[in-house]
Design an enzyme around this catalytic site. Structure first.
Site, mmCIF file in Angstrom:
data_model
loop_
_atom_site.group_PDB
_atom_site.id
_atom_site.type_symbol
_atom_site.label_atom_id
_atom_site.label_comp_id
_atom_site.label_asym_id
_atom_site.label_seq_id
_atom_site.Cartn_x
_atom_site.Cartn_y
_atom_site.Cartn_z
ATOM 1 N N SER A 120 25.443 -22.502 -3.280
ATOM 2 C CA SER A 120 26.475 -23.948 -2.956
ATOM 3 C C SER A 120 27.391 -23.589 -1.970
ATOM 4 O O SER A 120 27.315 -22.950 -0.968
ATOM 5 C CB SER A 120 27.078 -24.571 -4.343
ATOM 6 N N ASP A 197 17.896 -31.939 -6.503
ATOM 7 C CA ASP A 197 19.439 -31.526 -6.490
ATOM 8 C C ASP A 197 20.176 -32.783 -6.238
ATOM 9 O O ASP A 197 19.919 -33.566 -4.639
ATOM 10 C CB ASP A 197 19.698 -30.560 -5.308
ATOM 11 N N HIS A 231 20.761 -28.527 -9.103
ATOM 12 C CA HIS A 231 21.784 -27.717 -8.469
ATOM 13 C C HIS A 231 22.055 -26.450 -9.449
ATOM 14 O O HIS A 231 23.174 -25.689 -9.184
ATOM 15 C CB HIS A 231 22.999 -28.443 -8.085
#
Length: 253
Positions: A120, A197, A231
């Site tokens: 991320s 995600d 995620h």
């Protein structure tokens, strides 16, 4: 600054390459070392793994703890130029220079062999560090990276806060922009992205922009869209061995 470090059995008898992991928003050095399950693969391939924190802590800057996506736990791997952040929020220099110096001075590393990966915000960090420093890292990979921060809400908030309102300064920390001027194609990039995600669908990650830029520059990138994954660290733990193997191929060459 705290960091986690894993030493493989091989480190007892010789110098080992180092793989740096950069975590995402709100994380500390604990998330990866607790949840990712990387140890077995790192042991097999003889890799030292270092997991730093995601920001300075306890700087007593007004507003540093007000939001989860700016300030504490959200250093964004940039060197801030704006007050009151510019004294402490220098995560780019910390990861590039200060931390490796510390690691190499205190652990059995081979300083010539290092690679970088992350998740991320940390995937963004890994990509920009590799792209801004050709030849420094043997390989780079990322899980669900923020690929084009100048175009997404997280990026606009963080880069605007740390670097000021001049968008041209933001481009120096945007992987999609940096890849356009990357001098050669000697960088093998692996990216995994969960198809389910929520931040992908919210337009925070923008991998398509990065892939298009890589394709244009003829920079090899393996992009894998993983059906059914979000995620979270379950996603990371599922594919971590592939990433360790990717890095070992270059670190142990």
């Amino acid at each position: 600054m705290k960091f986690g470090i894993y030493l493989p059995p091989k480190a007892e008898t010789g110098k080992c390459p180092v793989l740096y992991w950069l975590s995402g928003l709100t994380c500390t050095e604990q998330n990866f070392i607790t949840k990712a399950g990387f140890h077995q693969a790192a042991a097999e391939h003889g890799l030292i793994v270092v997991a730093p924190d995601t920001s300075p802590r306890g700087c007593n800057i007004e507003g540093e703890d007000e939001s989860w996506d700016f300030g504490t736990g959200a250093g964004f791997y940039v060197d801030a130029t704006e007050d009151p952040w510019k004294t402490n929020y220098r995560m780019y220099s910390y990861i590039k220079d200060e931390l490796p110096k510390l690691i190499n001075a205190n652990f059995p590393t081979d300083p010539e062999r290092m690679s970088i990966f992350g998740h991320s915000m940390g995937g963004h960090g890994a990509l920009i560090l590799a792209l801004k420093n050709p030849g420094k890292y043997k390989s780079v990979s990322a899980f669900a990276p923020i690929c084009n921060p100048i175009q997404c809400e997280w990026g606009k908030k963080a880069l605007g806060g740390y670097l000021g309102s001049d968008v041209s300064k933001w481009e120096a920390y945007d992987a999609t922009q940096l890849v356009k001027s990357y001098p050669n194609s000697h960088l093998d990039i692996l990216i995994d992205q969960g198809k389910d995600d929520q931040f992908l669908s919210a337009g925070q990650l923008l991998p398509d922009n990065f892939i298009a830029a890589c394709t244009e520059q003829k920079i090899p990138v393996v992009f894998r869209l993983q059906q059914g994954y979000d995620h979270s660290y379950f996603f990371i733990a599922t594919f971590i061995n592939d990433h360790i193997k990717h890095h070992a191929k270059y670190l142990n060459a």
